[in-house]
Write a protein that holds these residues in place. Structure first.
Motif: not given
Length: 51
Positions: A29, A33, A37, A40
């Motif tokens: 990752h 992002s 991430d 989420n």
């Protein structure tokens, strides 16, 4: 974070008595992002435990 750590971001979310901690590595990752991430993944984990 500790120097030399492979974790790029970490997020802890509490919902009542449930605590979800997400730690993501730089290899999977990278860059900006990582934060989205982590959010989420935390949302998905919280949703999976709600009834």
């Amino acid at each position: 974070m500790d120097e030399g750590s492979t974790t790029t971001c970490a997020l802890a979310v509490r919902d009542a008595n449930l605590l979800v901690t997400v730690k993501l590595s730089v290899q999977r990752h990278p860059g900006p992002s990582c934060r989205q991430d982590a959010r989420n993944l935390a949302r998905t984990a919280l949703a999976a435990t709600r009834r």
